[in-house]
Scaffold this active site. Structure first.
Site, PDB file in Angstrom:
ATOM      1  N   VAL A  52       0.892  -0.793   0.278  1.00  0.00           N
ATOM      2  CA  VAL A  52      -0.015   0.038  -0.383  1.00  0.00           C
ATOM      3  C   VAL A  52       0.823   1.248   0.027  1.00  0.00           C
ATOM      4  CG1 VAL A  52      -1.954  -1.455   0.748  1.00  0.00           C
ATOM      5  CG2 VAL A  52      -0.202  -0.288   2.576  1.00  0.00           C
ATOM      6  N   TYR A  53       2.167   1.055  -0.379  1.00  0.00           N
ATOM      7  CA  TYR A  53       3.186   2.332  -0.097  1.00  0.00           C
ATOM      8  C   TYR A  53       3.185   2.935  -1.617  1.00  0.00           C
ATOM      9  CZ  TYR A  53       5.253   0.991   4.210  1.00  0.00           C
ATOM     10  OH  TYR A  53       5.944   0.920   5.879  1.00  0.00           O
ATOM     11  N   ASN A  54       2.229   4.439  -1.620  1.00  0.00           N
ATOM     12  CA  ASN A  54       1.819   5.106  -2.288  1.00  0.00           C
ATOM     13  C   ASN A  54       1.338   4.213  -3.613  1.00  0.00           C
ATOM     14  OD1 ASN A  54       3.143   7.885  -1.087  1.00  0.00           O
ATOM     15  ND2 ASN A  54       5.139   6.370  -1.386  1.00  0.00           N
TER      16      ASN A  54
END
Length: 317
Positions: A52-54
């Site tokens: 889910v990072y960026n």
């Protein structure tokens, strides 16, 4: 850079990990490339990301760098799953295995070295969640598994379940927020992690950037506290109690002729149960300052003074 075993597993990781939460937002692809090559040249091996990072961009950038800049076999690649893009927790077997496949596609890898449950999902039976870890290892999509942001009882329950039957994959790591400004996990979570045989990966070991000393006289332009998407993240550590701890770190750093960053990282790196702090930098220059902590071992009297000023041992777990 020295290496340590991750918990009671045979997996060796550098005793400083490179976090990539800013990659694809505050850190562009070229800056990320410089960070990664600087880290690897210093002997670093552990690189941590999440699906889910960026919006997955962190994994995409890491994948491109593994193809173009750095030999993948030199790194311990770690990622996470269990949060949907809308922020909902989802520890279902269906979501987790699909998320792992998507992570591997974004990074163009056939496996990761460490796959972690990003959060605990109370709506899904834990045994179902853990069965996804076993499937991921059995299918060769990951070599080791761990958890992240779990409470002490959740770590203990997960570790006990995995040990209860031959062939299940042991929990080898627990990634938790830990720093001089966040020591409450020492009451219950750290002992549970050590008892489970997992290595502690300390995220935000610089107190969300506050232990660098940059906020001593206000909020600098360009800092995380000045950014709309990070200000609420930093704000809890800008109170008077945290300021007192920061001043102690700065005093210790001045006495040693080192940076506050090196002092704060050396403190958490050498705490019981810690395998590695995981540090995210926006720039390669910031990472260079971080790497200066590698050769610092705090004198006993300074460690004791920092222990005392940051103590949170009163009260029950």
């Amino acid at each position: 850079m020295k290496e340590r075993h991750l918990g009671r597993s045979g997996l060796l990781v550098s005793r400083l990990g490179l976090g990539t939460m800013t990659w694809g937002q505050d850190t562009d692809a070229e800056e990320a490339a410089e960070q990664l090559t600087t880290f690897v040249d210093a002997g670093g091996t552990l690189v941590d990301t999440a699906d889910v990072y960026n919006g997955g961009e962190s994994e995409r950038i890491l994948g491109r760098l593994l193809r173009e800049r750095v030999d993948r076999d030199r790194l311990v690649v770690a990622t996470k799953a269990a949060i949907r893009p809308n922020g909902r927790y989802d520890g279902s077997r269906r979501h987790l295995l699909r998320a792992l496949d998507a992570s591997l596609d974004r990074m163009d890898l056939d496996h990761v070295d460490l796959w972690q449950l990003h959060v605990y999902d109370p709506a899904t039976p834990l045994e179902e969640t853990l069965s996804a870890l076993d499937e991921a290892v059995a299918s060769g999509r990951t070599r080791y598994v761990g958890v992240s942001n779990y409470a002490g009882w959740q770590i203990s329950k997960a570790a006990a379940w995995q040990r209860a039957w031959p062939g299940r994959s042991p929990v080898v790591s627990a990634q938790l927020e830990y720093s001089l400004l966040r020591r409450d996990i020492e009451r219950e979570v750290v002992p549970a992690t050590v008892d489970a045989g997992a290595g502690l990966l300390a995220w935000s070991p610089l107190g969300r950037g506050v232990l660098t000393g940059k906020y001593r006289t206000g909020i600098p332009a360009g800092s995380r506290a000045a950014a709309a998407h990070y200000s609420e993240f930093v704000q809890p550590y800008l109170d008077e109690e945290c300021a007192r701890i920061v001043e102690s770190v700065v005093t210790a750093a001045e006495g040693l002729g080192r940076s506050p960053v090196a002092v704060a990282l050396a403190w958490v790196r050498d705490r019981p149960g810690v395998a590695a702090p995981v540090v995210g930098a926006r720039t390669a220059a910031q990472l260079g300052v971080i790497l200066e902590s590698e050769d610092l071992t705090l004198p006993n009297e300074i460690r004791a003074a920092l222990d005392d000023v940051s103590d949170t041992s009163t009260g029950s777990p």
